[in-house]
Design a protein around this motif. Structure first.
Motif, PDB file in Angstrom:
ATOM      1  N   LEU A 212       0.941  -1.112  -0.054  1.00 17.12           N
ATOM      2  CA  LEU A 212       0.085   0.002  -0.021  1.00 17.12           C
ATOM      3  C   LEU A 212       0.991   1.329   0.096  1.00 17.12           C
ATOM      4  O   LEU A 212       0.556   2.170  -0.519  1.00 17.12           O
ATOM      5  CB  LEU A 212      -1.024   0.089   1.234  1.00 17.12           C
ATOM      6  CG  LEU A 212      -2.031  -1.156   0.936  1.00 17.12           C
ATOM      7  CD1 LEU A 212      -2.839  -1.089   2.543  1.00 17.12           C
ATOM      8  CD2 LEU A 212      -2.909  -0.879   0.069  1.00 17.12           C
ATOM      9  N   THR A 213       1.872   1.222   0.781  1.00 11.27           N
ATOM     10  CA  THR A 213       2.528   2.412   0.919  1.00 11.27           C
ATOM     11  C   THR A 213       3.807   2.557  -0.033  1.00 11.27           C
ATOM     12  O   THR A 213       4.274   3.656  -0.502  1.00 11.27           O
ATOM     13  CB  THR A 213       3.430   2.439   2.107  1.00 11.27           C
ATOM     14  OG1 THR A 213       4.352   1.200   1.971  1.00 11.27           O
ATOM     15  CG2 THR A 213       2.697   2.656   3.216  1.00 11.27           C
ATOM     16  N   GLU A 214       3.832   1.485  -1.026  1.00 13.21           N
ATOM     17  CA  GLU A 214       4.785   1.446  -2.094  1.00 13.21           C
ATOM     18  C   GLU A 214       4.756   2.403  -3.112  1.00 13.21           C
ATOM     19  O   GLU A 214       5.388   3.266  -3.929  1.00 13.21           O
ATOM     20  CB  GLU A 214       5.327  -0.049  -2.774  1.00 13.21           C
ATOM     21  CG  GLU A 214       6.259  -0.018  -3.599  1.00 13.21           C
ATOM     22  CD  GLU A 214       6.700  -1.412  -3.994  1.00 13.21           C
ATOM     23  OE1 GLU A 214       7.576  -1.704  -4.371  1.00 13.21           O
ATOM     24  OE2 GLU A 214       5.663  -2.326  -3.838  1.00 13.21           O
ATOM     25  N   HIS A 215       3.195   2.397  -3.575  1.00 15.97           N
ATOM     26  CA  HIS A 215       2.943   3.254  -4.757  1.00 15.97           C
ATOM     27  C   HIS A 215       2.039   4.296  -4.112  1.00 15.97           C
ATOM     28  O   HIS A 215       1.210   5.001  -5.236  1.00 15.97           O
ATOM     29  CB  HIS A 215       1.960   2.192  -5.704  1.00 15.97           C
ATOM     30  CG  HIS A 215       2.677   0.905  -6.080  1.00 15.97           C
ATOM     31  ND1 HIS A 215       3.619   1.156  -6.929  1.00 15.97           N
ATOM     32  CD2 HIS A 215       2.549  -0.124  -5.661  1.00 15.97           C
ATOM     33  CE1 HIS A 215       4.014  -0.114  -7.370  1.00 15.97           C
ATOM     34  NE2 HIS A 215       3.554  -0.873  -6.154  1.00 15.97           N
ATOM     35  N   LEU A 216       2.423   5.000  -3.051  1.00 15.69           N
ATOM     36  CA  LEU A 216       1.855   6.297  -2.617  1.00 15.69           C
ATOM     37  C   LEU A 216       2.459   7.308  -3.503  1.00 15.69           C
ATOM     38  O   LEU A 216       3.625   7.257  -3.962  1.00 15.69           O
ATOM     39  CB  LEU A 216       2.042   6.730  -1.247  1.00 15.69           C
ATOM     40  CG  LEU A 216       1.393   5.833  -0.232  1.00 15.69           C
ATOM     41  CD1 LEU A 216       1.834   6.154   1.234  1.00 15.69           C
ATOM     42  CD2 LEU A 216      -0.277   6.358  -0.344  1.00 15.69           C
ATOM     43  N   PRO A 217       1.852   8.544  -3.842  1.00 13.96           N
ATOM     44  CA  PRO A 217       2.256   9.584  -4.641  1.00 13.96           C
ATOM     45  C   PRO A 217       3.397  10.235  -3.894  1.00 13.96           C
ATOM     46  O   PRO A 217       3.160  10.343  -2.571  1.00 13.96           O
ATOM     47  CB  PRO A 217       1.096  10.470  -4.901  1.00 13.96           C
ATOM     48  CG  PRO A 217      -0.111  10.152  -3.793  1.00 13.96           C
ATOM     49  CD  PRO A 217       0.347   8.665  -3.599  1.00 13.96           C
TER      50      PRO A 217
ATOM     51  N   ASP B  11       3.758  13.261  -3.277  1.00 14.91           N
ATOM     52  CA  ASP B  11       3.082  14.504  -2.555  1.00 14.91           C
ATOM     53  C   ASP B  11       2.340  13.900  -1.302  1.00 14.91           C
ATOM     54  O   ASP B  11       1.572  14.730  -0.718  1.00 14.91           O
ATOM     55  CB  ASP B  11       2.543  15.569  -3.158  1.00 14.91           C
ATOM     56  CG  ASP B  11       1.355  14.910  -3.979  1.00 14.91           C
ATOM     57  OD1 ASP B  11       1.096  13.579  -4.216  1.00 14.91           O
ATOM     58  OD2 ASP B  11       0.512  15.783  -4.580  1.00 14.91           O
ATOM     59  N   SER B  12       2.426  12.631  -1.125  1.00 13.75           N
ATOM     60  CA  SER B  12       1.913  12.190  -0.058  1.00 13.75           C
ATOM     61  C   SER B  12       2.355  12.397   1.439  1.00 13.75           C
ATOM     62  O   SER B  12       3.409  13.032   1.509  1.00 13.75           O
ATOM     63  CB  SER B  12       1.646  10.662   0.087  1.00 13.75           C
ATOM     64  OG  SER B  12       2.908  10.058   0.290  1.00 13.75           O
TER      65      SER B  12
ATOM     66  N   LEU C 240       3.287  10.458   3.871  1.00 18.30           N
ATOM     67  CA  LEU C 240       4.283   9.597   4.303  1.00 18.30           C
ATOM     68  C   LEU C 240       5.378  10.102   3.567  1.00 18.30           C
ATOM     69  O   LEU C 240       6.690  10.126   3.995  1.00 18.30           O
ATOM     70  CB  LEU C 240       4.190   8.235   3.543  1.00 18.30           C
ATOM     71  CG  LEU C 240       4.976   7.238   4.027  1.00 18.30           C
ATOM     72  CD1 LEU C 240       5.404   7.000   5.441  1.00 18.30           C
ATOM     73  CD2 LEU C 240       4.891   5.929   3.235  1.00 18.30           C
ATOM     74  N   ALA C 241       5.570  10.486   2.248  1.00 14.73           N
ATOM     75  CA  ALA C 241       6.706  10.962   1.466  1.00 14.73           C
ATOM     76  C   ALA C 241       7.123  12.436   2.088  1.00 14.73           C
ATOM     77  O   ALA C 241       8.201  12.681   2.202  1.00 14.73           O
ATOM     78  CB  ALA C 241       6.348  11.259   0.070  1.00 14.73           C
TER      79      ALA C 241
ATOM     80  N   ARG D 251       5.423  18.788   2.098  1.00 20.27           N
ATOM     81  CA  ARG D 251       4.179  18.314   1.423  1.00 20.27           C
ATOM     82  C   ARG D 251       3.901  18.770   0.054  1.00 20.27           C
ATOM     83  O   ARG D 251       3.940  20.195  -0.001  1.00 20.27           O
ATOM     84  CB  ARG D 251       2.994  18.596   2.360  1.00 20.27           C
ATOM     85  CG  ARG D 251       1.961  17.935   1.843  1.00 20.27           C
ATOM     86  CD  ARG D 251       1.675  16.123   2.332  1.00 20.27           C
ATOM     87  NE  ARG D 251       0.664  15.629   1.683  1.00 20.27           N
ATOM     88  CZ  ARG D 251      -0.707  15.248   2.327  1.00 20.27           C
ATOM     89  NH1 ARG D 251      -0.527  15.603   3.784  1.00 20.27           N
ATOM     90  NH2 ARG D 251      -1.446  14.500   1.802  1.00 20.27           N
TER      91      ARG D 251
ATOM     92  N   THR E 274       7.419  17.685  -5.085  1.00 22.47           N
ATOM     93  CA  THR E 274       7.991  16.351  -5.698  1.00 22.47           C
ATOM     94  C   THR E 274       9.008  17.095  -6.397  1.00 22.47           C
ATOM     95  O   THR E 274       9.624  18.160  -6.450  1.00 22.47           O
ATOM     96  CB  THR E 274       6.765  16.185  -6.771  1.00 22.47           C
ATOM     97  OG1 THR E 274       6.674  17.142  -7.722  1.00 22.47           O
ATOM     98  CG2 THR E 274       5.464  15.839  -6.198  1.00 22.47           C
TER      99      THR E 274
END
Length: 103
Positions: free
Chosen positions: A14-19, A21-22, A24-25, A35, A38
């Motif tokens: 689930l977290t691997e494909h977050l955008p 600008d999420s 988590l990133a 936030r 990018t």
């Protein structure tokens, strides 16, 4: 309300494909001020800064006067990686000499 369990593998998927600008990133980059920043927005900010300074330089070269100095876009700084090697600074070495100016 779901009260089941989430397997580590599923959480990773689930977290691997977050955008980029999420939330988590942003937290991995250094905090909430990242936030929305990018790689593309960082590059656009640097491009905008370069255009502003080039424009100001063209005005100066043509003999004009600037009303005000160009203001750079404030870009949040990315925190240094813990595993990054420190830069080698030899300026305090006993045999270090200053670089002669070109002339």
């Amino acid at each position: 309300m779901w009260r089941g369990t989430l397997a580590p593998r599923r959480a990773w998927q689930l977290t691997e494909h977050l955008p980029p600008d999420s939330a988590l990133a942003a937290s991995l980059a250094g905090g909430p001020e990242h936030r929305g920043w990018t790689v593309q927005t960082h590059l656009l900010a640097q491009l905008l800064n370069a255009v502003r300074y080039a424009d100001a330089n063209n005005v100066r070269v043509s003999g004009g006067r600037l009303k005000r100095e160009p203001v750079p876009v404030n870009v949040p700084q990315v925190k240094a990686d813990k595993h990054e090697r420190p830069r080698l600074d030899l300026s305090t070495h006993p045999l270090a000499k200053p670089i002669a100016p070109r002339g």
